[in-house]
Design an enzyme around this catalytic site. Structure first.
Site, PDB file in Angstrom:
ATOM      1  N   LYS A  22      45.047  53.316   3.446  1.00  0.00           N
ATOM      2  CA  LYS A  22      45.780  52.934   2.238  1.00  0.00           C
ATOM      3  C   LYS A  22      47.263  53.237   2.383  1.00  0.00           C
ATOM      4  CE  LYS A  22      46.001  55.762  -1.359  1.00  0.00           C
ATOM      5  NZ  LYS A  22      47.397  55.841  -1.872  1.00  0.00           N
ATOM      6  N   ASN A  23      47.586  54.419   2.862  1.00  0.00           N
ATOM      7  CA  ASN A  23      48.982  54.842   2.911  1.00  0.00           C
ATOM      8  C   ASN A  23      49.771  54.178   4.030  1.00  0.00           C
ATOM      9  OD1 ASN A  23      48.637  56.493   0.695  1.00  0.00           O
ATOM     10  ND2 ASN A  23      48.140  58.296   1.915  1.00  0.00           N
TER      11      ASN A  23
ATOM     12  N   CYS B 164      51.200  61.053 -10.931  1.00  0.00           N
ATOM     13  CA  CYS B 164      49.775  61.360 -10.947  1.00  0.00           C
ATOM     14  C   CYS B 164      49.520  62.424 -12.008  1.00  0.00           C
ATOM     15  CB  CYS B 164      49.327  61.875  -9.574  1.00  0.00           C
ATOM     16  SG  CYS B 164      49.213  60.598  -8.306  1.00  0.00           S
TER      17      CYS B 164
ATOM     18  N   ARG C  20      56.458  63.154  -9.048  1.00  0.00           N
ATOM     19  CA  ARG C  20      57.086  63.276  -7.732  1.00  0.00           C
ATOM     20  C   ARG C  20      58.362  62.451  -7.774  1.00  0.00           C
ATOM     21  NH1 ARG C  20      51.980  61.490  -4.321  1.00  0.00           N
ATOM     22  NH2 ARG C  20      51.404  60.617  -6.326  1.00  0.00           N
TER      23      ARG C  20
ATOM     24  N   ASP D  49      46.605  65.889   1.286  1.00  0.00           N
ATOM     25  CA  ASP D  49      45.584  64.966   0.789  1.00  0.00           C
ATOM     26  C   ASP D  49      44.165  65.399   1.133  1.00  0.00           C
ATOM     27  OD1 ASP D  49      47.341  63.325  -0.501  1.00  0.00           O
ATOM     28  OD2 ASP D  49      47.226  61.667   0.914  1.00  0.00           O
TER      29      ASP D  49
ATOM     30  N   ARG E  85      41.009  53.711  -5.949  1.00  0.00           N
ATOM     31  CA  ARG E  85      42.351  53.410  -5.460  1.00  0.00           C
ATOM     32  C   ARG E  85      42.439  53.571  -3.949  1.00  0.00           C
ATOM     33  NH1 ARG E  85      46.063  57.337  -7.144  1.00  0.00           N
ATOM     34  NH2 ARG E  85      47.443  56.093  -5.823  1.00  0.00           N
TER      35      ARG E  85
END
Length: 422
Positions: A22-23, A116, A121, A306, A398
């Site tokens: 994803k990232n 979040c 952030r 993470d 997500r």
């Protein structure tokens, strides 16, 4: 709103194929706007965040198509240079479009992202980096407006802290800037390298891949790119953590073991048997007495933030005292209260959690507070006595592709309840 129902007492055993990261795919999708034409991304995962980014690119005027895990992005219609709050608020990575839009079109208006659940952030490094390239940046009514006359100009920027998102955003902008740009203290996460590789496929001139200093010689234009998304190291790590959680054995395939060094070192310190191949990792915790550990999250190649929540869930089952300090996001601990609902004994002080492990977990209704916390709750529920209902799993969707199917194939007892709030 969907929820998960997980029956405890499972032992995970088997193989699972790792999906695309994803990232990595999100900045690659944003990078396609640096060129006029059709770009392709392979090994693209099917995720909620990808849908959000696709929707945003369509608002800008791109056309998105593809099949299986191939994504084609046609940027020839891109002419609406605004990213609305309605989309950006649901996914912070939407902010990646700022750099490419300013670099190619000379202006952009992008909503400030929300945060979040575990805290905001700031995006100040993104903005200061663009200013170093000659952009004029203002923030009004919740939107960032950035513009330049002609092309951006090559500049020098030193990131005061390592930031994956800011590095990728400023890097993308620099590829079309006039002259040479130098980015110091750039992030070196694998996802940044993947972004560099994709930009290179578009004809960008970038030196220093994999180092803290990136030198970019700007081009007048780039060509459409073709690239493959790297494997998702956090997804793989989550399933490997499941082997420790359930005292089972899990082999993750289609992955890059070199991206997992710090995590695998922790698993070895805990007493698990870790085997590594060219594109696979196997963690075996069967018949092993795991030991408590102390960890500190750090930028790559350190232990990833993470994986903090997932490891904490594992440590609740390990007799003894473990300490987890998160130096990246110091308030990323909303999962602690939910783990405590299952019977965990965790003492939280500032950026540090002390886990008194070995308590027997038992089922209770819990909720997911963010993406990685949701995975931690599922891991805990796998060993909690009884049936645990987990709500707000849209967070998990997500970033994890076919999560419950993969977990079921490993022996997990998990069911998705559609349209229900547990």
């Amino acid at each position: 709103m969907d929820s998960f129902r997980v029956t405890g007492g499972c032992v995970l055993d088997g193989e699972v194929e790792t999906s695309g990261a994803k990232n990595a795919v999100l900045p690659m999708m944003a990078a396609t706007m640096l060129a006029d034409g059709v770009s392709e991304i392979t090994n693209a995962p099917h995720l909620k965040d990808m849908k959000t980014m696709s929707d945003l690119l369509r608002v800008i005027g791109c056309r998105i198509s593809g099949s299986e895990h191939v994504l084609a992005i046609d940027t020839r219609g891109a002419n609406h240079l605004e990213a609305p709050y309605e989309l950006v608020k649901t996914m912070r990575a939407s902010f990646y479009v700022l750099g490419p839009l300013v670099a190619r079109f000379g202006r952009a208006r992008v909503s400030l992202p929300g945060g979040c659940a575990w805290g905001p952030r700031p995006v100040d490094l993104h903005l200061k980096g663009l200013e170093a390239l000659g952009a004029t940046v203002t923030v009004t009514h919740g939107y960032v407006e950035a513009a330049c006359t002609g092309r951006l100009k090559g500049g020098v920027f030193h990131f005061p802290i390592s930031s994956v998102g800011a590095t990728a955003n400023v890097l993308m902008a620099a590829t079309l800037a006039e002259g040479t740009s130098v980015l110091h203290n750039a992030a070196v996460e694998p996802e940044v390298d993947a972004t560099v590789d994709y930009l290179l496929s578009m004809g960008a001139d970038i030196q220093g891949r994999g180092t803290r200093t990136l030198t970019i010689r700007g081009k007048e234009k780039l060509m459409p790119g073709n690239g493959r998304t790297i494997a998702d190291r956090i997804e793989a790590g989550t399933f490997l953590a499941g082997a420790l959680m359930t005292r089972g054995r899990v082999k993750t395939t289609n992955m890059e073991p070199e991206h997992q060094g710090a995590l695998l070192d922790v698993f070895r310190r805990m007493g698990a048997d870790v085997q590594v191949g060219k594109d696979w990792v196997q963690v075996d915790a069967r018949n092993r007495e795991l030991k408590p550990v102390d960890i500190v999250t750090l930028p790559f190649p350190g232990f990833p933030t993470d994986m903090q929540a997932q490891l904490m869930a594992v440590l609740t089952t390990v007799p003894g005292i473990s300490v987890v300090q998160d130096t990246i996001y110091t308030d990323r601990f909303m999962h602690v209260a939910e783990l405590e609902r299952l019977g965990a004994d965790i003492r939280l002080r500032g950026d540090t959690a002390t886990i008194h492990g070995g308590s027997k977990l038992s089922s209770a209704p819990v909720m997911a507070s963010d993406l990685r916390a949701s995975a931690a709750m599922v891991l805990a529920a796998l060993v909690a006595e009884g049936v645990t209902d987990i709500s707000r799993i849209y967070h998990l969707d997500r970033g994890y592709e076919d999560f419950e199917s993969k977990l079921s194939n490993l022996g997990g007892k998990i069911e998705r309840l559609h349209g229900q709030s547990a």
